[in-house]
Design an enzyme around this catalytic site. Structure first.
Site, PDB file in Angstrom:
ATOM      1  N   GLU A   1      -4.276   3.481  -0.626  1.00  0.00           N
ATOM      2  CA  GLU A   1      -5.124   3.629   0.546  1.00  0.00           C
ATOM      3  C   GLU A   1      -5.445   5.103   0.763  1.00  0.00           C
ATOM      4  OE1 GLU A   1      -5.076   3.182   5.412  1.00  0.00           O
ATOM      5  OE2 GLU A   1      -3.294   2.745   4.235  1.00  0.00           O
TER       6      GLU A   1
ATOM      7  N   HIS B   1       4.750  12.069  -6.056  1.00  0.00           N
ATOM      8  CA  HIS B   1       3.515  11.803  -6.792  1.00  0.00           C
ATOM      9  C   HIS B   1       3.231  10.313  -6.842  1.00  0.00           C
ATOM     10  CE1 HIS B   1       6.813  11.669  -9.841  1.00  0.00           C
ATOM     11  NE2 HIS B   1       6.179  10.566 -10.182  1.00  0.00           N
TER      12      HIS B   1
ATOM     13  N   GLU C   1       0.960  11.481 -12.177  1.00  0.00           N
ATOM     14  CA  GLU C   1       1.653  11.429 -13.464  1.00  0.00           C
ATOM     15  C   GLU C   1       0.938  10.469 -14.408  1.00  0.00           C
ATOM     16  OE1 GLU C   1       6.137  10.801 -15.297  1.00  0.00           O
ATOM     17  OE2 GLU C   1       5.627   9.992 -13.322  1.00  0.00           O
TER      18      GLU C   1
ATOM     19  N   GLN D   1       0.805  -1.223   0.000  1.00  0.00           N
ATOM     20  CA  GLN D   1       0.000   0.000   0.000  1.00  0.00           C
ATOM     21  C   GLN D   1       0.842   1.280   0.000  1.00  0.00           C
ATOM     22  OE1 GLN D   1      -1.086   0.841   4.574  1.00  0.00           O
ATOM     23  NE2 GLN D   1      -1.767  -1.160   3.833  1.00  0.00           N
TER      24      GLN D   1
END
Length: 400
Positions: A163, A190, A236, A94
């Site tokens: 998450e 990002h 992105e 995650q």
């Protein structure tokens, strides 16, 4: 998981690309690396942004794990199946982002990027909810979120999820609630999604009202884009070779690191990841390292799963006073953590502590036992979660 430590809950916790084995992933990573030359006029050019001018790029025909010894970064590196030879068989599961409005953000990632909600966990006493989303293959069936089957599915999930943590009531606050990163000394950069055609996909996103930081026809490097999500996190958009995957697939999480020697050793030797590509820009003075959890029974990355990109601006390792903000400081909370599933949380934490790593929350701390947070060399929170949980519902903690 968000964790109660006897005080207020702590909200839990790219240039990565998806592709066919080797060549397609290489193409996507190469495009991502080229971003450094492309976005100078659009993105911050200071060291905090991890973006600098770069020279010509060369793609590679095949993508294989590379030797860290060749770069004098480690004496060896792990290859093969996930967590092979690493205590606890850790697998990256995650990346956590805090969001202002949980339902709005979930809807955004479902409608815009085609993600699937795997599970939702509500904590009424602590007034927060967790949403776990992933890119699943076309036609794949997943359990109904919120059910015991969904819990078991989530805590045995072999891939990486996004998450989203929502603290109740934040949706009524005015303006931006969370810090999306990409300011001076911010560590988180990002997340990324890969697609077959960045131009067509960007046009589609525009018709859906998505705002862009950089469109694919802007800047010096064409064909790469950055969109905003509802909380202004950078997303992105990169090209991949066509694969058996939905229109988009979650492709990357990017973190800036102070010293790659220390960071790579942590994520490879202790968290079982494999370095699948590295790129060095000596003139521009930065390097990029791409790490993946290799699926069990394979020696190559799963092209449908994301990679963890570590960005290093040269020289930061020699500055004793330098540090990145981790996303958990007051006034800068946004990105929360990355998380790994392991077979035995207690044994894993003991190993990490014996290796000199600090625990933010040990498995016996607080009211949620059996769940832990370690600190990586940059102080990023790394959640340690028991694979399959502790009961028939796969609950990854026990209450005391």
């Amino acid at each position: 998981m968000a964790v109660a430590w006897g005080v207020r809950s702590l909200s839990r916790p790219s240039f990565a690309r998806a592709s066919k084995k080797g060549a397609a992933l290489t193409l996507a990573l190469t495009l991502a690396l080229a971003l450094c030359a492309a976005l100078v006029v659009f993105l911050p050019t200071n060291g905090a942004a991890g973006l600098s001018r770069a020279g010509p790029l060369r793609s590679r025909a095949n993508l294989k794990p590379v030797s860290l010894a060749r770069r004098a970064l480690c004496t060896a590196m792990k290859g093969g199946a996930a967590g092979t030879g690493v205590l606890g068989n850790p697998t990256w599961q995650q990346t956590m982002l805090r969001v202002k409005d949980g339902e709005k953000s979930v809807q955004h990632y479902q409608d815009v990027y085609g993600m699937t909600l795997l599970d939702k966990l509500d904590f009424p006493d602590m007034k927060f909810s967790l949403y776990f989303l992933a890119t699943v293959k076309d036609g794949e069936k997943t359990p109904e979120p919120g059910t015991d089957d969904a819990h078991r599915y989530l805590w045995n999930y072999p891939g990486a999820t996004l998450e989203l943590t929502h603290n109740w009531g934040s949706e009524t606050e005015e303006g931006e609630v969370y810090h999306p990163g990409n300011q001076e000394k911010d560590g988180f950069g990002h997340i990324a999604f890969a697609c077959d055609d960045v131009y067509a996909s960007s046009d589609s996103l525009l018709t859906q009202g998505v705002e862009f930081k950089k469109k694919p026809d802007e800047g010096r490097m064409k064909g790469l884009a950055f969109a905003y999500d509802p909380d202004r996190y950078w997303v992105e958009i990169v090209r991949r070779e066509p694969i058996n995957s939905p229109k988009f697939n979650l492709a990357q999480t990017m973190l800036r690191v102070k010293d790659p020697k220390k960071s790579l050793k942590f994520y490879i030797d202790h968290m079982g990841m494999t370095l699948v590509r590295e790129k060095h820009f000596e003139e521009a003075k930065f390097s990029l390292y791409f790490l993946a959890t290799i699926p069990e029974g394979s020696t190559e990355p799963d092209p449908s799963q994301p990679v963890l990109e570590l960005t290093h601006n040269h020289g930061t390792e020699d500055d004793p006073s330098f540090n990145h903000f981790t996303g958990n400081e007051d006034g800068r909370k946004g990105f929360g953590h990355v998380g790994f599933l392991v077979d035995d949380v207690y044994a894993k934490c003991k190993e990490l502590e014996e290796a000199g790593f600090e625990m933010k929350k040990g498995p016996e701390d607080g009211t949620m036992k059996g769940l832990a947070f370690a600190l990586d060399p940059d102080g990023y929170w790394v959640e340690i979660i028991k694979r399959g949980g502790y009961d028939a519902k796969a609950t990854p903690y026990t209450l005391s």
